[in-house]
Design an enzyme around this catalytic site. Structure first.
Site, PDB file in Angstrom:
ATOM      1  NE  ARG A 159      -1.130  80.220 160.970  1.00 50.70           N
ATOM      2  CZ  ARG A 159       0.106  79.820 160.653  1.00 50.70           C
ATOM      3  NH1 ARG A 159       1.149  80.342 161.267  1.00 50.70           N
ATOM      4  NH2 ARG A 159       0.292  78.904 159.724  1.00 50.70           N
TER       5      ARG A 159
ATOM      6  NE  ARG B 211       5.466  76.143 153.331  1.00 44.78           N
ATOM      7  CZ  ARG B 211       5.345  76.831 154.463  1.00 44.78           C
ATOM      8  NH1 ARG B 211       6.001  77.943 154.646  1.00 44.78           N
ATOM      9  NH2 ARG B 211       4.556  76.402 155.406  1.00 44.78           N
TER      10      ARG B 211
ATOM     11  NE  ARG C 115       0.147  78.343 165.206  1.00 43.32           N
ATOM     12  CZ  ARG C 115       0.933  78.152 164.142  1.00 43.32           C
ATOM     13  NH1 ARG C 115       2.206  78.476 164.183  1.00 43.32           N
ATOM     14  NH2 ARG C 115       0.427  77.644 163.047  1.00 43.32           N
TER      15      ARG C 115
ATOM     16  NE  ARG D 117      -0.432  74.631 158.024  1.00 41.32           N
ATOM     17  CZ  ARG D 117      -0.612  75.064 159.280  1.00 41.32           C
ATOM     18  NH1 ARG D 117      -1.774  74.877 159.879  1.00 41.32           N
ATOM     19  NH2 ARG D 117       0.360  75.688 159.916  1.00 41.32           N
TER      20      ARG D 117
ATOM     21  CE  LYS E 274       8.354  76.638 159.450  1.00 40.45           C
ATOM     22  NZ  LYS E 274       7.347  75.654 159.927  1.00 40.45           N
TER      23      LYS E 274
HETATM   24  P1  AP5 Z   1       5.347  77.931 165.962  1.00 44.94           P
HETATM   25  O1  AP5 Z   1       6.665  78.471 166.353  1.00 44.94           O
HETATM   26  O2  AP5 Z   1       4.237  78.905 165.711  1.00 44.94           O
HETATM   27  O3  AP5 Z   1       5.515  76.883 164.747  1.00 44.94           O
HETATM   28  P2  AP5 Z   1       5.885  77.132 163.210  1.00 44.94           P
HETATM   29  O4  AP5 Z   1       6.887  76.103 162.828  1.00 44.94           O
HETATM   30  O5  AP5 Z   1       6.231  78.562 162.973  1.00 44.94           O
HETATM   31  O6  AP5 Z   1       4.489  76.736 162.576  1.00 44.94           O
HETATM   32  P3  AP5 Z   1       3.663  77.399 161.371  1.00 44.94           P
HETATM   33  O7  AP5 Z   1       2.308  76.748 161.410  1.00 44.94           O
HETATM   34  O8  AP5 Z   1       3.670  78.894 161.453  1.00 44.94           O
HETATM   35  O9  AP5 Z   1       4.468  76.903 160.166  1.00 44.94           O
HETATM   36  P4  AP5 Z   1       3.982  76.855 158.707  1.00 44.94           P
HETATM   37  O10 AP5 Z   1       5.258  76.614 157.996  1.00 44.94           O
HETATM   38  O11 AP5 Z   1       2.896  75.875 158.444  1.00 44.94           O
HETATM   39  O12 AP5 Z   1       3.265  78.266 158.510  1.00 44.94           O
HETATM   40  P5  AP5 Z   1       3.553  79.510 157.583  1.00 44.94           P
HETATM   41  O13 AP5 Z   1       2.996  80.686 158.258  1.00 44.94           O
HETATM   42  O14 AP5 Z   1       4.968  79.519 157.126  1.00 44.94           O
HETATM   43  O15 AP5 Z   1       4.893  76.899 167.107  1.00 44.94           O
HETATM   44  C1  AP5 Z   1       3.655  76.204 167.034  1.00 44.94           C
HETATM   45  C2  AP5 Z   1       3.067  76.064 168.469  1.00 44.94           C
HETATM   46  O16 AP5 Z   1       3.955  75.269 169.252  1.00 44.94           O
HETATM   47  C3  AP5 Z   1       2.924  77.412 169.199  1.00 44.94           C
HETATM   48  O17 AP5 Z   1       1.770  77.377 169.970  1.00 44.94           O
HETATM   49  C4  AP5 Z   1       4.180  77.486 170.094  1.00 44.94           C
HETATM   50  O18 AP5 Z   1       3.930  78.222 171.285  1.00 44.94           O
HETATM   51  C5  AP5 Z   1       4.454  76.006 170.388  1.00 44.94           C
HETATM   52  N1  AP5 Z   1       5.886  75.699 170.488  1.00 44.94           N
HETATM   53  C6  AP5 Z   1       6.884  76.155 169.691  1.00 44.94           C
HETATM   54  N2  AP5 Z   1       8.073  75.611 170.045  1.00 44.94           N
HETATM   55  C7  AP5 Z   1       7.804  74.763 171.083  1.00 44.94           C
HETATM   56  C8  AP5 Z   1       8.622  73.886 171.873  1.00 44.94           C
HETATM   57  N3  AP5 Z   1       9.946  73.759 171.656  1.00 44.94           N
HETATM   58  N4  AP5 Z   1       8.026  73.178 172.843  1.00 44.94           N
HETATM   59  C9  AP5 Z   1       6.680  73.272 173.058  1.00 44.94           C
HETATM   60  N5  AP5 Z   1       5.852  74.086 172.352  1.00 44.94           N
HETATM   61  C10 AP5 Z   1       6.412  74.820 171.362  1.00 44.94           C
HETATM   62  O19 AP5 Z   1       2.700  79.160 156.290  1.00 44.94           O
HETATM   63  C11 AP5 Z   1       1.288  79.156 156.322  1.00 44.94           C
HETATM   64  C12 AP5 Z   1       0.742  78.930 154.917  1.00 44.94           C
HETATM   65  O20 AP5 Z   1       1.189  80.005 154.043  1.00 44.94           O
HETATM   66  C13 AP5 Z   1       1.222  77.661 154.183  1.00 44.94           C
HETATM   67  O21 AP5 Z   1       0.437  76.541 154.532  1.00 44.94           O
HETATM   68  C14 AP5 Z   1       1.038  78.071 152.720  1.00 44.94           C
HETATM   69  O22 AP5 Z   1      -0.305  78.055 152.351  1.00 44.94           O
HETATM   70  C15 AP5 Z   1       1.502  79.540 152.724  1.00 44.94           C
HETATM   71  N6  AP5 Z   1       2.949  79.690 152.501  1.00 44.94           N
HETATM   72  C16 AP5 Z   1       3.835  80.264 153.369  1.00 44.94           C
HETATM   73  N7  AP5 Z   1       5.069  80.262 152.851  1.00 44.94           N
HETATM   74  C17 AP5 Z   1       4.972  79.678 151.634  1.00 44.94           C
HETATM   75  C18 AP5 Z   1       5.925  79.375 150.621  1.00 44.94           C
HETATM   76  N8  AP5 Z   1       7.220  79.663 150.774  1.00 44.94           N
HETATM   77  N9  AP5 Z   1       5.489  78.751 149.491  1.00 44.94           N
HETATM   78  C19 AP5 Z   1       4.187  78.453 149.327  1.00 44.94           C
HETATM   79  N10 AP5 Z   1       3.224  78.712 150.246  1.00 44.94           N
HETATM   80  C20 AP5 Z   1       3.619  79.327 151.400  1.00 44.94           C
END
Ligand code: AP5
Length: 214
Positions: free
Chosen positions: A160, A87, A126, A171, A13
């Site tokens: 992270r 979410r 990552r 997660r 994402k």
């Molecule tokens: P990347 O693009 O970084 O993946 P992502 O989907 O953004 O993963 P996240 O871990 O950031 O998602 P998340 O939803 O868990 O985290 P968030 O910060 O929202 O790609 C991952 C890796 O793969 C990278 O190394 C990249 O280079 C590689 N890659 C990408 N695309 C690729 C491809 N096509 N091919 C090969 N490699 C690829 O949330 C974190 C925490 O915050 C949650 O756990 C929760 O505690 C809290 N939180 C956030 N939002 C909320 C909410 N709305 N409600 C409640 N808690 C929340």
């Protein structure tokens, strides 16, 4: 135009969001980034959510909605991309109301699909630049010059605190329990678009851009 990226941790994402921001003029609203900013600044909110996030638990809806309301109040431009929000069903219903009040609606929700084995590989590999937050992957998306960020030249990288196998399994559990029900919610609204996010970064980008008619 309001677009949402829905999908499990590590599905890509943030990577695709960065591309829509840099190439297509979207404003990126990532609740994960907003929370990490609070943690870095050690605000009261940041201190409250730090351990929860590191362990992989979701943060309470009320906390998330207060951050989103504040962000929407000062949003420049007409193209908004929500990444990792909503979410939960309550967050989705609240977003609909907030957007309605602004005369906007949800135009498209991209539902990222990647198998679990690949999610583990992506999360475990990552790392990001400390200075400009550019995201890389070891071994598949490395800086062109070893140890030097492609975008800002920094030599400092970090991982992270929730990017480990234990937090990731929590997660993923939370994603299945709290976030997957959003698929039917958005399907009923006729805005859901399935994406095969196991493809390469550029193939996934092409599919998103062509779906949006950009
Ligand atoms: P990347 O693009 O970084 O993946 P992502 O989907 O953004 O993963 P996240 O871990 O950031 O998602 P998340 O939803 O868990 O985290 P968030 O910060 O929202 O790609 C991952 C890796 O793969 C990278 O190394 C990249 O280079 C590689 N890659 C990408 N695309 C690729 C491809 N096509 N091919 C090969 N490699 C690829 O949330 C974190 C925490 O915050 C949650 O756990 C929760 O505690 C809290 N939180 C956030 N939002 C909320 C909410 N709305 N409600 C409640 N808690 C929340």
């Amino acid at each position: 135009m309001v677009v949402i990226f829905l999908g499990p941790p590590g599905c890509g994402k943030g990577t695709q969001a960065e591309s829509l921001v840099n190439n297509n003029g979207f404003v990126h609203v990532s609740t994960g980034d907003l929370l990490r900013k609070e943690i870095n600044e050690q605000t009261d909110l940041g201190c409250k959510v730090q351990a929860q996030m590191a362990s992989g638990q979701l943060v309470e809806d009320q906390t998330i909605l207060s951050l989103i309301t504040k962000k929407l109040d000062s949003l420049p431009g007409n193209k908004v991309l929500f990444d990792g929000f909503p979410r939960t069903l309550d967050q989705a219903r609240a977003l609909e109301e907030l957007l309605q009040a602004l005369g906007k609606k949800i135009d498209c929700v991209f539902d990222f699909h990647v198998d679990e084995k690949k999610l583990y590989e992506r999360i475990v590999g990552r790392f990001a630049c400390v200075k400009c937050s550019a995201v890389y992957h070891d071994p598949s998306i490395m800086p062109k010059v070893k140890g030097v960020c492609d975008y800002c030249g920094s030599h400092e990288f970090e991982k992270r605190s929730d990017d480990n196998v234990k937090s990731l399994s929590i997660r993923l559990e939370k994603f299945k329990e709290m976030t997957l029900p959003l698929r039917s919610f958005f399907e009923e609204m006729k805005v859901l678009k399935k994406i095969d996010a196991s493809k390469s970064v550029s193939q996934v980008r092409e599919e998103i851009v062509s779906s949006l008619g950009l």
